[in-house]
Design a protein around this motif. Sequence first.
Motif, mmCIF file in Angstrom:
data_model
loop_
_atom_site.group_PDB
_atom_site.id
_atom_site.type_symbol
_atom_site.label_atom_id
_atom_site.label_comp_id
_atom_site.label_asym_id
_atom_site.label_seq_id
_atom_site.Cartn_x
_atom_site.Cartn_y
_atom_site.Cartn_z
ATOM 1 N N VAL A 50 -69.531 38.612 26.408
ATOM 2 C CA VAL A 50 -70.231 37.699 27.304
ATOM 3 C C VAL A 50 -71.610 37.588 26.861
ATOM 4 N N TRP A 51 -72.188 36.481 26.762
ATOM 5 C CA TRP A 51 -73.658 36.156 26.419
ATOM 6 C C TRP A 51 -74.305 35.380 27.422
ATOM 7 N N THR A 69 -77.169 31.533 32.599
ATOM 8 C CA THR A 69 -75.820 30.798 32.213
ATOM 9 C C THR A 69 -75.340 31.687 31.283
ATOM 10 N N GLU A 70 -73.658 31.863 31.347
ATOM 11 C CA GLU A 70 -73.042 32.653 30.643
ATOM 12 C C GLU A 70 -72.055 31.914 29.752
ATOM 13 N N TRP A 71 -72.173 32.235 28.631
ATOM 14 C CA TRP A 71 -71.002 31.664 27.712
ATOM 15 C C TRP A 71 -70.268 32.879 27.088
ATOM 16 N N GLU A 72 -69.048 32.630 26.926
ATOM 17 C CA GLU A 72 -68.010 33.677 26.248
ATOM 18 C C GLU A 72 -67.703 33.384 24.921
ATOM 19 N N LEU A 88 -63.417 31.010 19.570
ATOM 20 C CA LEU A 88 -64.026 29.935 20.473
ATOM 21 C C LEU A 88 -65.097 30.347 21.221
ATOM 22 N N VAL A 89 -66.173 29.471 21.440
ATOM 23 C CA VAL A 89 -67.111 29.744 22.681
ATOM 24 C C VAL A 89 -66.810 28.923 23.978
ATOM 25 N N ASP A 107 -78.204 35.642 24.304
ATOM 26 C CA ASP A 107 -78.008 37.183 23.808
ATOM 27 C C ASP A 107 -76.859 38.002 24.582
ATOM 28 N N PRO A 108 -76.417 38.772 23.658
ATOM 29 C CA PRO A 108 -75.070 39.510 23.983
ATOM 30 C C PRO A 108 -75.380 40.315 25.383
ATOM 31 N N VAL A 109 -74.527 40.374 26.319
ATOM 32 C CA VAL A 109 -74.945 41.093 27.491
ATOM 33 C C VAL A 109 -73.880 42.566 27.250
ATOM 34 N N ARG A 110 -74.724 43.507 27.344
ATOM 35 C CA ARG A 110 -74.187 44.780 27.129
ATOM 36 C C ARG A 110 -73.865 45.389 28.411
ATOM 37 N N GLU A 111 -72.619 45.903 28.408
ATOM 38 C CA GLU A 111 -72.050 46.499 29.503
ATOM 39 C C GLU A 111 -71.790 47.993 29.262
ATOM 40 N N ASP A 112 -72.929 48.847 29.997
ATOM 41 C CA ASP A 112 -72.802 50.266 29.733
ATOM 42 C C ASP A 112 -72.113 50.877 30.900
#
Length: 71
Positions: free
Chosen positions: A5-6, A12-15, A25-26, A66-71
């Motif tokens: 996830v970005w 706005t989120e793009w994957e 693919l985006v 930017d990438p979403v960091r899932e901690d």
Amino acid sequence: MNVEVWRDAHGTEWELVILGDGDCLVRQGINDLDRADGDVREGVEVLARFADAEDARAFLWDEGFDPVRED
């Protein structure tokens, strides 16, 4: 299949979807405006296709994500 996830500064989120054969693919994810106006059921749209994940990541950075960091 692997999904990253970005997110941009507007929420706005793009994957980035990395398929089993290495192709990518985006696709458009859900954004805050979709949640606000109730359009979350419109589905996702494929925005771009790539043969390499690094090219797809470069595209996303160039588009302001930017990438979403899932901690």
